[in-house]
Design a protein around this motif. Structure first.
Motif, PDB file in Angstrom:
ATOM      1  N   MET A   1       0.848  -1.203   0.000  1.00 50.32           N
ATOM      2  CA  MET A   1       0.000   0.000   0.000  1.00 50.32           C
ATOM      3  C   MET A   1       0.877   1.244   0.000  1.00 50.32           C
ATOM      4  N   GLY A   2       0.613   2.185  -0.908  1.00 53.65           N
ATOM      5  CA  GLY A   2       1.380   3.417  -0.994  1.00 53.65           C
ATOM      6  C   GLY A   2       1.071   4.367   0.145  1.00 53.65           C
ATOM      7  N   ILE A   3       1.890   5.424   0.249  1.00 51.43           N
ATOM      8  CA  ILE A   3       1.736   6.392   1.333  1.00 51.43           C
ATOM      9  C   ILE A   3       0.366   7.074   1.274  1.00 51.43           C
ATOM     10  N   LYS A   4      -0.053   7.485   0.059  1.00 52.75           N
ATOM     11  CA  LYS A   4      -1.341   8.159  -0.059  1.00 52.75           C
ATOM     12  C   LYS A   4      -2.485   7.260   0.402  1.00 52.75           C
ATOM     13  N   ALA A   5      -2.437   5.996   0.001  1.00 58.33           N
ATOM     14  CA  ALA A   5      -3.485   5.061   0.391  1.00 58.33           C
ATOM     15  C   ALA A   5      -3.502   4.869   1.896  1.00 58.33           C
ATOM     16  N   ALA A   6      -2.321   4.748   2.489  1.00 57.07           N
ATOM     17  CA  ALA A   6      -2.228   4.543   3.941  1.00 57.07           C
ATOM     18  C   ALA A   6      -2.762   5.747   4.701  1.00 57.07           C
ATOM     19  N   LEU A   7      -2.431   6.948   4.233  1.00 57.24           N
ATOM     20  CA  LEU A   7      -2.880   8.152   4.924  1.00 57.24           C
ATOM     21  C   LEU A   7      -4.365   8.421   4.714  1.00 57.24           C
ATOM     22  N   SER A   8      -4.908   7.934   3.593  1.00 58.41           N
ATOM     23  CA  SER A   8      -6.307   8.228   3.292  1.00 58.41           C
ATOM     24  C   SER A   8      -7.258   7.569   4.288  1.00 58.41           C
ATOM     25  N   LYS A   9      -6.872   6.439   4.872  1.00 55.88           N
ATOM     26  CA  LYS A   9      -7.787   5.723   5.768  1.00 55.88           C
ATOM     27  C   LYS A   9      -8.052   6.478   7.072  1.00 55.88           C
ATOM     28  N   PRO A  10      -7.018   6.928   7.792  1.00 58.56           N
ATOM     29  CA  PRO A  10      -7.333   7.708   9.001  1.00 58.56           C
ATOM     30  C   PRO A  10      -7.996   9.048   8.675  1.00 58.56           C
ATOM     31  N   PHE A  11      -7.626   9.638   7.541  1.00 52.73           N
ATOM     32  CA  PHE A  11      -8.272  10.897   7.153  1.00 52.73           C
ATOM     33  C   PHE A  11      -9.745  10.653   6.850  1.00 52.73           C
ATOM     34  N   ALA A  12     -10.041   9.547   6.177  1.00 53.75           N
ATOM     35  CA  ALA A  12     -11.427   9.190   5.879  1.00 53.75           C
ATOM     36  C   ALA A  12     -12.224   8.989   7.160  1.00 53.75           C
ATOM     37  N   ALA A  13     -11.618   8.319   8.141  1.00 54.98           N
ATOM     38  CA  ALA A  13     -12.301   8.085   9.418  1.00 54.98           C
ATOM     39  C   ALA A  13     -12.619   9.404  10.113  1.00 54.98           C
ATOM     40  N   PHE A  14     -11.683  10.352  10.047  1.00 55.59           N
ATOM     41  CA  PHE A  14     -11.882  11.669  10.659  1.00 55.59           C
ATOM     42  C   PHE A  14     -13.024  12.417   9.973  1.00 55.59           C
ATOM     43  N   VAL A  15     -13.028  12.400   8.646  1.00 56.06           N
ATOM     44  CA  VAL A  15     -14.063  13.109   7.887  1.00 56.06           C
ATOM     45  C   VAL A  15     -15.439  12.492   8.131  1.00 56.06           C
ATOM     46  N   VAL A  16     -15.516  11.173   8.110  1.00 57.94           N
ATOM     47  CA  VAL A  16     -16.801  10.495   8.306  1.00 57.94           C
ATOM     48  C   VAL A  16     -17.355  10.769   9.703  1.00 57.94           C
ATOM     49  N   LYS A  17     -16.495  10.892  10.685  1.00 56.48           N
ATOM     50  CA  LYS A  17     -16.947  11.216  12.043  1.00 56.48           C
ATOM     51  C   LYS A  17     -17.667  12.560  12.049  1.00 56.48           C
ATOM     52  N   GLY A  18     -17.132  13.532  11.309  1.00 59.41           N
ATOM     53  CA  GLY A  18     -17.784  14.834  11.219  1.00 59.41           C
ATOM     54  C   GLY A  18     -19.106  14.760  10.475  1.00 59.41           C
ATOM     55  N   ILE A  19     -19.157  13.944   9.427  1.00 67.08           N
ATOM     56  CA  ILE A  19     -20.395  13.778   8.659  1.00 67.08           C
ATOM     57  C   ILE A  19     -21.485  13.179   9.537  1.00 67.08           C
ATOM     58  N   GLN A  20     -21.107  12.223  10.371  1.00 72.89           N
ATOM     59  CA  GLN A  20     -22.085  11.548  11.223  1.00 72.89           C
ATOM     60  C   GLN A  20     -22.791  12.535  12.151  1.00 72.89           C
TER      61      GLN A  20
END
Length: 501
Positions: A1-20
Motif C-alpha cells: 500500500m502506498g503512502i497516499k493510500a495509507a494516509l487516506s484511511k485515518p483521514f477518511a475516518a476523521f471526515v466520516v466522524k464529522g459527517i455523522q
C-alpha cells in the motif's frame, strides 16, 4: 500500500466522524442553514426587496420569497453579470457557471467564495466515505481521469466564467494533481470526439484506477479504448481500474453495457452535483440512495410534484417530507439562489439518514392524455423487462404520438437503441407496456379505457443517439438526451435512425 493510500484511511475516518454529527441532526442543520443564509443576505438588493431581515423561520420565508426558475431570477442575475455587487449575495460571485438554457439562451449560475468549497468538499467526501466503508484505498495511488468540460475560462466584469466541471478542474487539490488526467492541453479541446481520441492516447498506457464522468460519454471512451486495443476489455487495458464515479443521469440503463465493456462488475459512486450546488452523493455501497447534504450551505424545500403547477403549492422542509413521494426540488443557496426550482424531481428512500433518488425532471414527463408518466417509471418498465430477458439497452427516449399515421388510437412511441434486439419483439413490447401500466395507474386506465393503444417501440441503428447529439451540436460534456418529451422534436429526428424489425 502506498503512502497516499495509507494516509487516506485515518483521514477518511476523521471526515466520516464529522459527517455523522450533522447526518444525525439534519433537520437542525437545515434550520441553522436557513437562518444563516437570510442573515448573510439581508443587506443585498434581493434581501431588501424581500425583507429577509425579518425572517425568523420557514413560514416567514415562504411569505416573502416565491418559487422561481432561472427566468424568475434573471433580472437580478443580469445585474450581477453587468458588474453590480451585493445583488443576490454579498459582494460579487467568484465564478459564473455557464450552462445552456432552453428559453433564456446561456444561463449564468453564480458561484460564491462560500459555495465553491462545498463543491470540492462534497466530491472529496464521496471518495472518503467509500474508503471508510470498504477499506479500499489503493486506487488513490493510481491515475484518475475525469471526463469533463474545458477548464478554459473567460471573464466578464471581473468575474470568471466557465463550465462547472471546468471551474472545478482548476481547483483540484494539489495532492491529486499528479494523479489526475487528462493533461490541461487535452482538457481544453472543445470538439468532443477529438478530445476523447486525445484522452485515449494519453491514458492508454497509464495505470488508471478511477474513472469519472457521465455514463454515455464514458461508454464512448471505453469503445475507443477497445477499438485501439484490437478488441480488449477495459479490465485488460486497465487491470487496476477499481472505481467508477458518475452523475448526471441514472446509471442503470447503461450499467450492463459499461460492465460488459469492463469485463466485470465494478464499485461505483453516484454523485449529484449541479452548477447550483452539490446536492447529494452515494455514501454506501450497501444502502440505496444518495445522502442529502444538509449542512453544505443549501436550504432545501420540497414541493409535491403533483402540486408544482398549482397557484399555491405546498413548500415542505426536510422535517415534513415523506418516503416515496415525488418532490420538485427547490434550492436556497450561499451563492444567492432563492426559491430556485432546479427542475429536478426526487424521492426520499430513507429518513434515517435522509437519502434521495433522482426521479427525473419536472418538465420531462408525458401527459399528453393526462397520464403524467415520469422518467423513473419508463426506466423501470424498460429495464425490468430487458434485465429479465438479458437484453442490453444502450439508450432510449419516449414521446407521445397523438395522431396515429395508420388511423388507430394514439400511443406512446419509444425509440430504443438495443445492444442486441429481442428475439420476439412483439412480446418484448407487450411486457414493457404491462410493466408501465403497473407503475402508473393513469396510464393503465387509458389503456383499459381504449383511449390509448399499447406502446410501440422503434428499434434504432447503432450509435443513433450519438449521431443525433452530434447533429444537434451537443455531443459530450454535460449534455444528455431527455428520457421523456411532451412534443415530437426529438422523436421526429430519431425517426431517421430507425431499423426494420
Amino acid at each position: 500500500m502506498g503512502i497516499k493510500a495509507a494516509l487516506s484511511k485515518p483521514f477518511a475516518a476523521f471526515v466520516v466522524k464529522g459527517i455523522q454529527k450533522w447526518k444525525k441532526n439534519a433537520v437542525e442543520a437545515q434550520q441553522r442553514t436557513l437562518l444563516t443564509l437570510v442573515k448573510e443576505a439581508k443587506h443585498t438588493a434581493f434581501g431588501k426587496d424581500h425583507d429577509l431581515a425579518s425572517v425568523k423561520n420557514h413560514e416567514d420565508f415562504k411569505k416573502r420569497v416565491p418559487i422561481r426558475d432561472y427566468e424568475g431570477l434573471k433580472s437580478y442575475i443580469d445585474r450581477i453579470v453587468k458588474g453590480e455587487p451585493n445583488v443576490l449575495w454579498k459582494g460579487k460571485p467568484a465564478y459564473f457557471a455557464k450552462t445552456s438554457g432552453t428559453t433564456s439562451g446561456a444561463k449564468y449560475i453564480p458561484i460564491s467564495k462560500e459555495s465553491m468549497p462545498e463543491h470540492i468538499k462534497a466530491a472529496r467526501n464521496a471518495l472518503l466515505t467509500y474508503v471508510h466503508e470498504t477499506g479500499n484505498a489503493d486506487f488513490v495511488n493510481g491515475k484518475m481521469i475525469f471526463l469533463q468540460g474545458s477548464p478554459v475560462m473567460a471573464k466578464k466584469n471581473g468575474i470568471k466564467i466557465g463550465r462547472l466541471s471546468g471551474i472545478v478542474a482548476n481547483l483540484v487539490p494539489a495532492y491529486l494533481q499528479k494523479n489526475r488526467l487528462p493533461s490541461y492541453a487535452t482538457n481544453c479541446i472543445e470538439d468532443w470526439e477529438e478530445k476523447v481520441d486525445a484522452i485515449v492516447e494519453e491514458t492508454f498506457h497509464q495505470d488508471m484506477t478511477v474513472i469519472s464522468g457521465i455514463p454515455p460519454w464514458v461508454q464512448m471512451y471505453f469503445d475507443r479504448l477497445t477499438e485501439k486495443s484490437g478488441g480488449k476489455r477495459i479490465e485488460t487495458i486497465f487491470p487496476n481500474f477499481k472505481l467508477f464515479v458518475y452523475g448526471g443521469v441514472n446509471y442503470e440503463p447503461y450499467r450492463a453495457k459499461i460492465e460488459a465493456s469492463i469485463g466485470h462488475r465494478i464499485d461505483s459512486i453516484e454523485t449529484y452535483p449541479a452548477s447550483e450546488g452539490f446536492i447529494a452523493y452515494q455514501d454506501s455501497q450497501k444502502e440505496k440512495g444518495l445522502l442529502l447534504l444538509a449542512d453544505a450551505g443549501i436550504f432545501y424545500e420540497f414541493v409535491p410534484a403533483d402540486e408544482y403547477y398549482n397557484d399555491n403549492p405546498a413548500r415542505l422542509t426536510l422535517a415534513e417530507v415523506e418516503l416515496d413521494v415525488n418532490y420538485a426540488l427547490i434550492l436556497n443557496t450561499n451563492a444567492g439562489l432563492w426559491g430556485y426550482s432546479i427542475g429536478d424531481t426526487v424521492k426520499f428512500v430513507s429518513k434515517e439518514p435522509y437519502k434521495i433518488v433522482v426521479t427525473g425532471r419536472i418538465k420531462h414527463f408525458i401527459s399528453a392524455f393526462g397520464e403524467h408518466v415520469i422518467g423513473e417509471e419508463v426506466e423501470h418498465a424498460l429495464l425490468s423487462v430487458a434485465n429479465e430477458e438479458g437484453i442490453g439497452i444502450t439508450e432510449f427516449t419516449v414521446a407521445p404520438q397523438v395522431v396515429d399515421p395508420d388511423g388507430g388510437l394514439p400511443y406512446h412511441e419509444w425509440f430504443v437503441e438495443f445492444a442486441e434486439l429481442p428475439g420476439d419483439f412483439n412480446d418484448f413490447s407487450r411486457k414493457v407496456d404491462q410493466a408501465l401500466q403497473k407503475k402508473n395507474i393513469y396510464y393503465f386506465d387509458l389503456i383499459e379505457g381504449k383511449i390509448l393503444q399499447p406502446l410501440i417501440i422503434r428499434p434504432l441503428q447503432k450509435d443513433a443517439f450519438v449521431n443525433y447529439m452530434r447533429s444537434e451540436g451537443k455531443l459530450g460534456g454535460q449534455n444528455k438526451v431527455p428520457r421523456l418529451s411532451n412534443d415530437r422534436k426529438i422523436a421526429d429526428s430519431l425517426s431517421n435512425f430507425t431499423l426494420k424489425k
